[in-house]
Design an enzyme around this catalytic site. Structure first.
Site: not given
Ligand code: F6P
Length: 562
Positions: A214, A220, A286-287, A372, A403, A527
């Site tokens: 987003k 990452e 995002g979620r 979240e 199990h 972060k």
């Molecule tokens: O870790 C928090 C967060 O902002 C989530 O809410 C989001 O889904 C994820 O990181 C990834 O964010 P982006 O889509 O901006 O890379």
């Protein structure tokens, strides 16, 4: 603060007081066995149909009075009105001053012009992006879109994390029994092991990479995307497919990288052609974005019709939730019953147990959606919450969980409400001898909810000849609440249904607790600190600034790094 009234402290209302009195009166008198015996209509009363899903709430610790009181609580908290606010673009995400409009992502084209928010025709924009994605996906699926050496695409690598990963992975897995034009591999973790394993055996000439972010700034995702870019260019060069010149590298990126983001400037900086970037908007969390462009890998894999069915599943639940009075609204009731368990029974966690191997990533997906969203101590006006909030959602596909951890659900000291999800039909009907294996599987789902509800008494255990001292260990108290969601089949439509059901359950809980379920400030500190700490692996000055524990751990790292 955005133009949203301050939340009501529900714990100070007569509705809350009524629930507390009702809870107190129930103590010592809870018996699902008795309640079923006393009321032949119990199952009918607490069963609901929504789309292709059937819900049985009868094995919850609820009576008519509970439902009445919970509905009164929901009404007093303004659940219905707040949902209307959400649908019409009020900035209910107060801390980010944003509308919350994931429901617009699944509205039909006929709704164009009806949901203008902050000057934007949301539904029109959604369909413009959908149409572009369908057209692009079609080119990939038919082999018209070619890699830099003229070969068709066989594999998609989707890079994202959190909401830009968990939804697509979950749905990709859920629909695995459907024909898919390409294989998709998802890379999320910054741990290089993730990319290393996912890239194994891949031919870059037939690979398309989707970078999903987003913000397009997530450490990452940008790190993984850069790593995969290097892998792609190096491998193409080693294979003699390109000469490694800037011009050929740029061509390779144009042919093998596309993006999904709200930040098109950053996409262009990365070298991806903005014409191959698919946007969404700040009003999609995002979620809550698997049904936005974030689900692009699903469109490429499964095609336009499947994605349209998926969206229709969401929309069906949105319409139902918006138009069904709370007392008949199974989604609202599930949210309210969760509040009942968290705030009155002090339940800390909630198990989600899909009896369908294809839904094996559903609990992980739900963890982000629910935790979240509602794992917060501050209300939407900045004041502290006044009661427990959030639930720890967890689970595992049945029968594997049986199990592993079911022991604790059956006989532990905590109450763990559990949602069981199963389907009447399977895409893989199998028999061993005369035994239909799916029925064997479903028998397990039904057995578990029955055991949890009705238990086993000391007399029943004694009647089996158990030594007296062992009797307590072999008893089951029963009265352990479950909800059964029984679908006709796991289809794109029912997956859309299921996700929307849990989105709105999360909304109901957040509304009662006065929480902004659409921000996520709790992920920020980690972060920031990661940025400060990482140099300390090599830099003594940075190390000296850390706390004693962090210093000691980095010392251990330095002493042992090979
Ligand atoms: O870790 C928090 C967060 O902002 C989530 O809410 C989001 O889904 C994820 O990181 C990834 O964010 P982006 O889509 O901006 O890379």
């Amino acid at each position: 603060m955005a133009n949203v009234p301050a939340p009501i402290d529900m714990t100070k209302t007569p509705e809350w007081e009524a629930l507390q009195k009702h809870y107190d009166a129930l103590q010592g008198n809870i018996s699902l066995k008795q309640w079923f015996a006393d009321d032949p209509d119990r199952v009918k009363k607490y069963s609901f149909d929504l789309g292709d899903l059937h819900f049985d709430l009868s094995k919850n610790i609820i009576t008519d009075e509970t439902v009445q009181d919970l509905v009164a609580l929901g009404k007093a908290a303004g659940v219905e009105e707040r949902f209307q606010d959400m649908l019409h673009g009020v900035h209910i995400n107060t801390t980010e001053d944003r509308a919350v409009l994931h429901t617009a992502l699944r509205r039909p084209k006929s709704d164009e012009g009806k949901f203008i928010v902050d000057g934007q025709d949301t539904v029109k924009d959604v369909h413009e992006v959908l149409d572009r994605m369908y057209a692009f996906a079609d080119r990939v699926r038919t082999g018209e879109w070619k890699g830099v050496t003229g070969k068709a695409i066989k594999t998609v690598v989707s890079i994202g994390i959190g909401g830009s990963d968990l939804g697509p992975v979950m749905v990709y897995e859920a629909l695995k029994s459907y024909p898919h034009a390409v294989d998709v591999r998802y890379i999320s973790n910054i741990d290089p092991n993730d990319a290393a394993e996912k890239l194994k055996g891949l031919d870059p000439e037939t690979t398309l990479v989707i970078v999903v972010s987003k913000t397009f700034t997530t450490l990452e995702t940008i790190t993984n995307a850069t790593e995969v870019k290097t892998w792609l260019l190096q491998t193409l060069k080693e294979q003699g497919a390109i000469d490694g010149s800037d011009e050929q590298n740029a061509q390779a990126i144009l042919h093998h990288f596309v993006a999904v983001s709200t930040n098109l400037e950053k996409v262009a900086e990365f070298g991806i052609d903005p014409a191959n970037a698919f946007g969404f908007w700040s009003w999609v969390g995002g979620r809550y974005s698997v049904d936005a462009a974030v689900g692009f890998s699903l469109i490429i894999a499964y095609g336009k019709e499947t994605f349209q069915d998926f969206l229709a599943g969401f929309h069906e639940v949105d319409e139902y939730f918006a138009n069904t009075p709370l007392e008949k609204n199974v989604v609202a009731l599930m949210g309210l019953i969760n509040v009942w368990y968290v705030n009155f029974f002090k339940a800390k966690s909630h198990a989600v147990l899909p009896y369908d191997q294809y839904l094996h990533r559903f609990p992980a997906y739900l963890q982000q959606l629910t935790m979240e969203s509602n794992g917060k101590s501050t209300r939407w006006d900045g004041t502290p919450v006044t009661t427990e909030t959030g639930e720890i959602f967890w689970g595992e596909a049945g029968t594997n969980g049986q199990h592993a951890f079911y022991q604790l659900i059956h006989q532990g000291t905590q109450m763990i409400p559990a949602d069981f999800i199963a389907f009447v039909n399977t895409p893989n009907p199998t028999k061993v001898g005369d035994q239909d294996i799916h029925e064997l599987f479903l028998g397990n789902f039904l057995a578990q909810t029955k055991a949890l509800a009705f238990g086993k008494t000391a007399d029943e255990v004694r009647a089996e000849g158990t030594a007296e001292w062992m009797v307590p260990a072999r008893c089951f108290t029963g009265n352990r609440p479950t909800t059964s969601i029984f679908g006709k089949a796991l289809t794109p439509h029912t997956v859309g249904n299921l996700i929307a059901v849990y989105e709105h359950i999360t909304f109901v809980e957040g509304t009662i607790w006065g929480i902004d379920s659409y921000d996520q400030w709790g992920v920020e500190l980690g972060k920031q600190l990661a940025k400060q700490i990482t140099p300390a692996f090599h830099d003594d000055e940075a190390l000296a600034k850390q706390d004693a524990s962090t210093q000691a751990l980095i010392d251990f790292y330095r002493a042992n790094r090979q």
